[in-house]
Design an enzyme around this catalytic site. Structure first.
Site, mmCIF file in Angstrom:
data_model
loop_
_atom_site.group_PDB
_atom_site.id
_atom_site.type_symbol
_atom_site.label_atom_id
_atom_site.label_comp_id
_atom_site.label_asym_id
_atom_site.label_seq_id
_atom_site.Cartn_x
_atom_site.Cartn_y
_atom_site.Cartn_z
ATOM 1 N N LYS B 219 67.910 40.864 -65.331
ATOM 2 C CA LYS B 219 68.766 41.952 -65.791
ATOM 3 C C LYS B 219 68.119 42.647 -66.982
ATOM 4 O O LYS B 219 67.526 41.982 -67.843
ATOM 5 C CB LYS B 219 70.129 41.391 -66.217
ATOM 6 C CG LYS B 219 70.870 40.692 -65.085
ATOM 7 C CD LYS B 219 71.324 41.659 -64.013
ATOM 8 C CE LYS B 219 72.091 40.954 -62.911
ATOM 9 N NZ LYS B 219 72.613 41.896 -61.920
ATOM 10 N N ASP B 247 66.989 44.956 -62.935
ATOM 11 C CA ASP B 247 68.316 45.435 -62.519
ATOM 12 C C ASP B 247 69.077 45.922 -63.750
ATOM 13 O O ASP B 247 69.334 45.148 -64.664
ATOM 14 C CB ASP B 247 69.062 44.265 -61.862
ATOM 15 C CG ASP B 247 70.447 44.655 -61.337
ATOM 16 O OD1 ASP B 247 70.879 45.801 -61.541
ATOM 17 O OD2 ASP B 247 71.088 43.780 -60.710
ATOM 18 N N GLU B 273 66.674 48.251 -59.975
ATOM 19 C CA GLU B 273 67.944 48.237 -59.242
ATOM 20 C C GLU B 273 69.032 48.910 -60.070
ATOM 21 O O GLU B 273 69.116 48.702 -61.280
ATOM 22 C CB GLU B 273 68.309 46.775 -58.964
ATOM 23 C CG GLU B 273 69.587 46.568 -58.197
ATOM 24 C CD GLU B 273 69.751 45.105 -57.754
ATOM 25 O OE1 GLU B 273 68.727 44.417 -57.546
ATOM 26 O OE2 GLU B 273 70.902 44.655 -57.633
ATOM 27 N N GLU B 300 74.926 47.800 -54.138
ATOM 28 C CA GLU B 300 76.031 46.855 -54.280
ATOM 29 C C GLU B 300 77.336 47.573 -54.612
ATOM 30 O O GLU B 300 78.412 47.074 -54.319
ATOM 31 C CB GLU B 300 75.720 45.774 -55.320
ATOM 32 C CG GLU B 300 75.801 46.207 -56.754
ATOM 33 C CD GLU B 300 75.428 45.074 -57.715
ATOM 34 O OE1 GLU B 300 74.254 44.655 -57.696
ATOM 35 O OE2 GLU B 300 76.285 44.608 -58.466
ATOM 36 N N ASP B 323 76.559 45.948 -49.456
ATOM 37 C CA ASP B 323 77.419 44.845 -49.891
ATOM 38 C C ASP B 323 78.402 44.478 -48.783
ATOM 39 O O ASP B 323 79.118 45.340 -48.268
ATOM 40 C CB ASP B 323 78.167 45.258 -51.166
ATOM 41 C CG ASP B 323 78.929 44.099 -51.757
ATOM 42 O OD1 ASP B 323 78.509 43.611 -52.816
ATOM 43 O OD2 ASP B 323 79.946 43.662 -51.178
ATOM 44 N N HIS B 350 72.927 42.870 -51.117
ATOM 45 C CA HIS B 350 73.430 42.308 -52.366
ATOM 46 C C HIS B 350 74.153 41.004 -52.063
ATOM 47 O O HIS B 350 74.860 40.903 -51.065
ATOM 48 C CB HIS B 350 74.407 43.289 -52.996
ATOM 49 C CG HIS B 350 75.154 42.749 -54.183
ATOM 50 N ND1 HIS B 350 76.529 42.589 -54.190
ATOM 51 C CD2 HIS B 350 74.716 42.310 -55.380
ATOM 52 C CE1 HIS B 350 76.901 42.105 -55.359
ATOM 53 N NE2 HIS B 350 75.842 41.914 -56.101
#
Lengths: 436, 436
Positions: B219, B247, B273, B300, B323, B350
């Site tokens: 992240k 992400d 992402e 997602e 998703d 996801h």
């Protein structure tokens, strides 16, 4: 000092499906409804009223979501809240757990609209001004601070937004005086619901022209032969000087939209509204390229400012029909108006439903006075339903909204209407089964 | 003949915010939750289980909406429902009053996902097959009939969809045999949550490499210096042969995304992402052009098939991360897979959350066997949280999902987990206040 003591929510539903008011190719039997919010304060003279609009089932979801959205307001100082309307919007909007359910779309966003509409109503009442006046008394910087510009900086920077408002600031009072005289032009959809008979359509078209309307909208998209016959009939009654718009309420795929609209081109519609999915930016752009000079309009299901940004960037629409109860209240609506100005697209807000006309009159007046400075290509929807439930209903005269004068956002409903149409326990619904 | 006798709904929430599992730049303290649906039949051996995934507050809204969505199922014949899974999807989806609250997005769409996931689980159990097997046993025409292609015909026609599936139909069994041997490749996000310390990050990266993962995701987006340090540290541990993905969970505006990602380019991320708003098709396309050869991934929060259509049309993404609990179950997911194949974009679903890994393993296997026929650029998310609550948890070995063998969509949770974590009355939540 005034304190917010509580927030009431109400599920109010009107049985419009019985009369087919509001019937179109996608929405055959809506019961026009409001997820209604009342912000109470320790000043018995001061409350804030707001709502989002739905067409029946699921209104309870918006009511529940609004109650959750509004929790941070309780116990807060009114002066502080109305003193920074951007801050409270960002606080309510940024609940990261609720955000997952969107972000910025669907039930949680409709609920944010309901709550923030009530906050803006509260702010205007506290200031003793109608909402349009509250907004036109704000400086360019104050307006931009209240707006939600997140995710928009590739299309519009904060500095650009301030600059475009500053251009018109010195002449605002002239335009207010002008509108006080003429009102803000509107069009009517009351004639054109799909469930109405030919005879009723003909009569309502004639009545609309007689009442001074220069714009009339008809629903299309269920059956080609019916559309052709109804448009012929409408042109017979209204002639060719009155503008005629058509609205398909999202029933077509893109290729079908192009084909169907071109088959009705001889009736010279000003715009085709909602030709396809409201999420389809590139699809609207393709339809627009194919059906010009017929314009493309959409926005009543435009979920948020990021969608509108892209509709502008992709040159997908000729008319922007933002919705006052779907976008995140004035905070997000301001951002759409600023972008529309920059990209040169007229805003013709969606209205009708329950109370949407009461809200949008304020927005259109504000737009002309402070943002666009123009009435060209601009006409705001008016539908003559359900105004009797509002304490300060909008007033339309000779095809124009008359400037509201009372403090607030015109969003307050009569207590008796709420009691009668509360769902499912109100007087109407609790006895409806017995009547049918 | 089997009849659906009722639909149960459960609000199940796990207190993941206590450990900062799942923490990222946008979602600081999620409580991973499921709006869980059980379809009961008059055969005590046959039920269907499904859910949508949320991160806490508002899960109740999805539960209420799912209960409304599921009403038309009650009393219906199971053989008829599972015999035409496209028909029941269209019936549930087309409630025009609920549609107003979307369409096809937000709470009502998450609820449709929960209900239709349970219907697909029911269908697979009835057939005695894992979901991936049910799907790979369907003919191209049957698959296309089950898919939601509305609003997509400008990008993919029904005939094109059937043709692209027909190409691979004769060789499906070879690919099933291959995956039975190797499993379906996955990557791990377990190492990279933003709330973890440097020491924990280092240890988890080492453990992931030791466990055979060739893809690791971190992240980013809260703080530039932290991102730079954490990526340096990760590369030190994993070297340069293992793929590293980053992400940002939607925290940036478009210009900021471009600038920030380029400042991390030296770590050679495979993809960035969710660089910005999940609704911003044109924004993702702009980021992609600017940061290449770093890929752009999103999905997602991709609300529906119309959004994915445009992401493909605008060449906005290198990796499609649909998703399984946000799209309208398999019916809408099929449409996205078909479009991804046509446009040449690999789908890397996801997962994580509650039970998403259990679902997506079926989808990825189906994709390889029947749609894409390729593993190139494809790797499915795996996060090692909360699997202990599932009756048939996914199994990952040497960085790959092992093919599920039990009938259904792997969606059933233990009754005891539901009782303990039911919100707010379950054992955990009703005593949580006392423990804090």
């Amino acid at each position: 000092m005034t304190t917010i003591t509580g927030v009431e929510t109400h599920d109010v539903r009107f049985p419009t499906s019985l009369s087919l008011d509001g019937s179109d190719a996608m929405n055959k039997d809506g019961d026009y409804s409001a997820a209604y919010v009342v912000i109470r304060t320790d000043d018995p003279q001061l409350s804030g009223f707001g709502f989002t609009f739905t067409i029946g089932r699921g209104n309870d979801l918006c009511v529940s979501a609004a109650a959750q959205r509004a929790l941070p307001l309780i116990g807060r100082n009114v002066e502080e809240i109305v003193g920074d309307l951007g801050a409270i919007y960002r606080e309510l909007q940024s609940d990261s757990q609720l955000r997952w359910l969107g972000p910025d779309k669907g039930v949680i966003h409709l609920a944010l609209a309901a709550v923030m509409n009530a906050v803006w109503d509260l702010a205007a009442r506290k200031a003793g001004k109608p909402l349009w006046r509250l907004l036109t008394d704000m400086t360019p910087t104050e307006l931009v601070d209240a707006a939600d510009l997140r995710y928009l900086s590739d299309a519009l920077t904060r500095e650009e937004a301030i600059a475009l408002l500053a251009d018109l600031a010195p002449t605002r009072q002239q335009r207010i005086a002008e509108l006080a005289d003429t009102g803000y032009p509107c069009y009517t959809t009351s004639a054109g619901w799909l469930g109405y008979s030919d005879e009723k359509l003909r009569r309502l078209c004639q009545e609309a022209v007689d009442a001074g309307y220069r714009y009339i909208k008809l629903k299309v998209g269920a059956n080609r032969e019916d559309d052709y016959r109804r448009l012929s009939l409408a042109r017979e009654v209204i002639g060719w000087d009155v503008n005629l718009m058509i609205d398909a309420n999202q029933v077509w795929d893109v290729p079908e939209a192009i084909d169907w609209v071109l088959s009705l081109a001889e009736f010279k519609p000003l715009w085709i509204e909602e030709p396809t999915s409201p999420d389809d930016i590139l699809g609207h752009a393709a339809v627009r390229r194919a059906v010009a000079p017929i314009g493309v309009a959409t926005g009543e299901h435009g979920m948020n400012r990021v969608l509108f940004k892209q509709l502008f960037q992709a040159e997908a629409i000729d008319f922007c029909q933002l919705d006052s109860a779907r976008l995140g209240s004035v905070n997000e609506i301001l951002a759409v108006y600023f972008m529309a100005k920059k990209f040169g697209v007229p805003v013709c807000p969606h209205a009708g439903g329950v109370g949407l006309c009461e809200l949008v009159q304020h927005l259109s007046i504000f737009d002309y006075v402070a943002v666009s400075g123009s009435l060209e290509g601009r006409v705001t929807e008016f539908v003559d339903h359900l105004h009797e439930h509002f304490v300060e209903p909008c007033v339309v005269s000779a095809g124009a909204y008359v400037l509201p004068t009372q403090p607030g956002y015109s969003a307050e409903m009569f207590a008796d209407s709420i009691e009668e149409f509360a769902f499912p326990a109100g007087r109407y619904w609790s006895t409806a089964a017995a009547r049918r």
